[in-house]
Design a protein around this motif. Structure first.
Motif, PDB file in Angstrom:
ATOM      1  N   ARG A   3     -21.469  -8.894 -16.500  1.00  0.00           N
ATOM      2  CA  ARG A   3     -21.619  -7.452 -16.339  1.00  0.00           C
ATOM      3  C   ARG A   3     -20.561  -6.683 -17.135  1.00  0.00           C
ATOM      4  O   ARG A   3     -20.752  -5.511 -17.460  1.00  0.00           O
ATOM      5  CB  ARG A   3     -21.532  -7.115 -14.854  1.00  0.00           C
ATOM      6  CG  ARG A   3     -21.751  -5.673 -14.575  1.00  0.00           C
ATOM      7  CD  ARG A   3     -21.745  -5.398 -13.108  1.00  0.00           C
ATOM      8  NE  ARG A   3     -21.865  -3.985 -12.889  1.00  0.00           N
ATOM      9  CZ  ARG A   3     -22.614  -3.428 -11.990  1.00  0.00           C
ATOM     10  NH1 ARG A   3     -23.288  -4.183 -11.172  1.00  0.00           N
ATOM     11  NH2 ARG A   3     -22.676  -2.140 -11.861  1.00  0.00           N
ATOM     12  N   VAL A   4     -19.447  -7.325 -17.439  1.00  0.00           N
ATOM     13  CA  VAL A   4     -18.353  -6.662 -18.152  1.00  0.00           C
ATOM     14  C   VAL A   4     -18.729  -6.545 -19.631  1.00  0.00           C
ATOM     15  O   VAL A   4     -19.110  -7.517 -20.281  1.00  0.00           O
ATOM     16  CB  VAL A   4     -17.038  -7.467 -17.996  1.00  0.00           C
ATOM     17  CG1 VAL A   4     -15.916  -6.785 -18.747  1.00  0.00           C
ATOM     18  CG2 VAL A   4     -16.681  -7.630 -16.542  1.00  0.00           C
ATOM     19  N   ASP A   5     -18.621  -5.331 -20.131  1.00  0.00           N
ATOM     20  CA  ASP A   5     -18.904  -5.079 -21.542  1.00  0.00           C
ATOM     21  C   ASP A   5     -17.851  -5.787 -22.402  1.00  0.00           C
ATOM     22  O   ASP A   5     -16.652  -5.605 -22.188  1.00  0.00           O
ATOM     23  CB  ASP A   5     -18.875  -3.575 -21.790  1.00  0.00           C
ATOM     24  CG  ASP A   5     -19.352  -3.176 -23.162  1.00  0.00           C
ATOM     25  OD1 ASP A   5     -19.674  -4.075 -23.970  1.00  0.00           O
ATOM     26  OD2 ASP A   5     -19.413  -1.965 -23.431  1.00  0.00           O
ATOM     27  N   PRO A   6     -18.265  -6.604 -23.354  1.00  0.00           N
ATOM     28  CA  PRO A   6     -17.294  -7.315 -24.200  1.00  0.00           C
ATOM     29  C   PRO A   6     -16.354  -6.389 -24.962  1.00  0.00           C
ATOM     30  O   PRO A   6     -15.224  -6.766 -25.294  1.00  0.00           O
ATOM     31  CB  PRO A   6     -18.168  -8.109 -25.179  1.00  0.00           C
ATOM     32  CG  PRO A   6     -19.508  -8.174 -24.569  1.00  0.00           C
ATOM     33  CD  PRO A   6     -19.634  -6.992 -23.667  1.00  0.00           C
ATOM     34  N   VAL A   7     -16.789  -5.160 -25.215  1.00  0.00           N
ATOM     35  CA  VAL A   7     -15.925  -4.198 -25.898  1.00  0.00           C
ATOM     36  C   VAL A   7     -14.692  -3.898 -25.044  1.00  0.00           C
ATOM     37  O   VAL A   7     -13.576  -3.765 -25.560  1.00  0.00           O
ATOM     38  CB  VAL A   7     -16.712  -2.906 -26.225  1.00  0.00           C
ATOM     39  CG1 VAL A   7     -15.813  -1.833 -26.793  1.00  0.00           C
ATOM     40  CG2 VAL A   7     -17.847  -3.226 -27.180  1.00  0.00           C
ATOM     41  N   VAL A  27     -11.892  -6.564 -15.405  1.00  0.00           N
ATOM     42  CA  VAL A  27     -12.922  -7.393 -14.777  1.00  0.00           C
ATOM     43  C   VAL A  27     -13.135  -7.009 -13.314  1.00  0.00           C
ATOM     44  O   VAL A  27     -14.281  -6.788 -12.892  1.00  0.00           O
ATOM     45  CB  VAL A  27     -12.561  -8.890 -14.917  1.00  0.00           C
ATOM     46  CG1 VAL A  27     -13.564  -9.743 -14.168  1.00  0.00           C
ATOM     47  CG2 VAL A  27     -12.508  -9.279 -16.380  1.00  0.00           C
ATOM     48  N   ILE A  28     -12.081  -6.924 -12.527  1.00  0.00           N
ATOM     49  CA  ILE A  28     -12.244  -6.631 -11.094  1.00  0.00           C
ATOM     50  C   ILE A  28     -12.889  -5.265 -10.859  1.00  0.00           C
ATOM     51  O   ILE A  28     -13.841  -5.173 -10.080  1.00  0.00           O
ATOM     52  CB  ILE A  28     -10.915  -6.799 -10.329  1.00  0.00           C
ATOM     53  CG1 ILE A  28     -10.570  -8.280 -10.273  1.00  0.00           C
ATOM     54  CG2 ILE A  28     -11.015  -6.206  -8.927  1.00  0.00           C
ATOM     55  CD1 ILE A  28      -9.272  -8.606  -9.598  1.00  0.00           C
ATOM     56  N   PRO A  29     -12.442  -4.187 -11.530  1.00  0.00           N
ATOM     57  CA  PRO A  29     -13.156  -2.916 -11.317  1.00  0.00           C
ATOM     58  C   PRO A  29     -14.619  -2.967 -11.751  1.00  0.00           C
ATOM     59  O   PRO A  29     -15.472  -2.298 -11.169  1.00  0.00           O
ATOM     60  CB  PRO A  29     -12.375  -1.912 -12.169  1.00  0.00           C
ATOM     61  CG  PRO A  29     -11.006  -2.480 -12.243  1.00  0.00           C
ATOM     62  CD  PRO A  29     -11.198  -3.967 -12.290  1.00  0.00           C
ATOM     63  N   ALA A  30     -14.937  -3.780 -12.744  1.00  0.00           N
ATOM     64  CA  ALA A  30     -16.318  -3.856 -13.215  1.00  0.00           C
ATOM     65  C   ALA A  30     -17.226  -4.592 -12.243  1.00  0.00           C
ATOM     66  O   ALA A  30     -18.410  -4.282 -12.136  1.00  0.00           O
ATOM     67  CB  ALA A  30     -16.362  -4.534 -14.581  1.00  0.00           C
ATOM     68  N   VAL A  31     -16.702  -5.577 -11.534  1.00  0.00           N
ATOM     69  CA  VAL A  31     -17.543  -6.388 -10.651  1.00  0.00           C
ATOM     70  C   VAL A  31     -17.286  -6.130  -9.168  1.00  0.00           C
ATOM     71  O   VAL A  31     -17.914  -6.754  -8.317  1.00  0.00           O
ATOM     72  CB  VAL A  31     -17.375  -7.899 -10.956  1.00  0.00           C
ATOM     73  CG1 VAL A  31     -17.807  -8.215 -12.366  1.00  0.00           C
ATOM     74  CG2 VAL A  31     -15.966  -8.370 -10.689  1.00  0.00           C
ATOM     75  N   LEU A  32     -16.388  -5.203  -8.847  1.00  0.00           N
ATOM     76  CA  LEU A  32     -16.047  -4.948  -7.448  1.00  0.00           C
ATOM     77  C   LEU A  32     -17.257  -4.505  -6.637  1.00  0.00           C
ATOM     78  O   LEU A  32     -17.441  -4.942  -5.493  1.00  0.00           O
ATOM     79  CB  LEU A  32     -14.934  -3.912  -7.356  1.00  0.00           C
ATOM     80  CG  LEU A  32     -14.360  -3.651  -5.967  1.00  0.00           C
ATOM     81  CD1 LEU A  32     -13.749  -4.933  -5.411  1.00  0.00           C
ATOM     82  CD2 LEU A  32     -13.319  -2.559  -6.016  1.00  0.00           C
ATOM     83  N   GLN A  33     -18.108  -3.685  -7.211  1.00  0.00           N
ATOM     84  CA  GLN A  33     -19.308  -3.223  -6.508  1.00  0.00           C
ATOM     85  C   GLN A  33     -20.202  -4.406  -6.140  1.00  0.00           C
ATOM     86  O   GLN A  33     -20.724  -4.484  -5.031  1.00  0.00           O
ATOM     87  CB  GLN A  33     -20.064  -2.226  -7.393  1.00  0.00           C
ATOM     88  CG  GLN A  33     -21.253  -1.606  -6.730  1.00  0.00           C
ATOM     89  CD  GLN A  33     -20.852  -0.626  -5.648  1.00  0.00           C
ATOM     90  OE1 GLN A  33     -19.841   0.040  -5.773  1.00  0.00           O
ATOM     91  NE2 GLN A  33     -21.626  -0.546  -4.613  1.00  0.00           N
TER      92      GLN A  33
END
Length: 109
Positions: A3-7, A27-33
């Motif tokens: 889910r994390v944008d490689p950019v 990473v954690i803010p991107a997948v926390l939801q």
């Protein structure tokens, strides 16, 4: 992790973030939801399984209390226990739901 944008990962690396810094800031803010949604679903399944599991072969817990109230014909206590189980489940689900809603507003630092 997909889910994390490689950019964002490249940007963090270019700004000097190490593996732990990238994990904490990107990473954690991107997948926390997704993590909190998974916890919410797991809590629902665990709550559904826990009470019937306590119903059989134990001497304490809400399932045992329901079985005991049924055996002693205390239907008022039985109804109160069923409502208590529902209220606890609702409170736990609401807590994780609110936490997941708040997690949407956590910015990536």
């Amino acid at each position: 992790m997909k889910r994390v944008d490689p950019v964002w990962l490249t940007l963090a690396r270019n700004l000097g973030a190490g593996p732990l810094g990238t994990l904490r800031a990107v990473v954690i803010p991107a997948v926390l939801q997704d993590i909190l949604t998974g916890l919410r679903l797991a809590l629902g399944v665990a709550w559904i399984v826990l009470v019937p599991a306590e119903y059989l072969g134990v001497t304490s817990g809400l399932g045992y209390a329901i079985n005991d109230a049924r055996d002693t014909l205390s239907y008022d206590r039985l109804a109160a226990l069923v409502l208590l189980i529902g209220l606890i489940g609702y409170a736990l689900d609401s807590l994780l739901g609110r936490l997941a809603a708040c997690a949407r507003w956590i910015p990536a630092t």
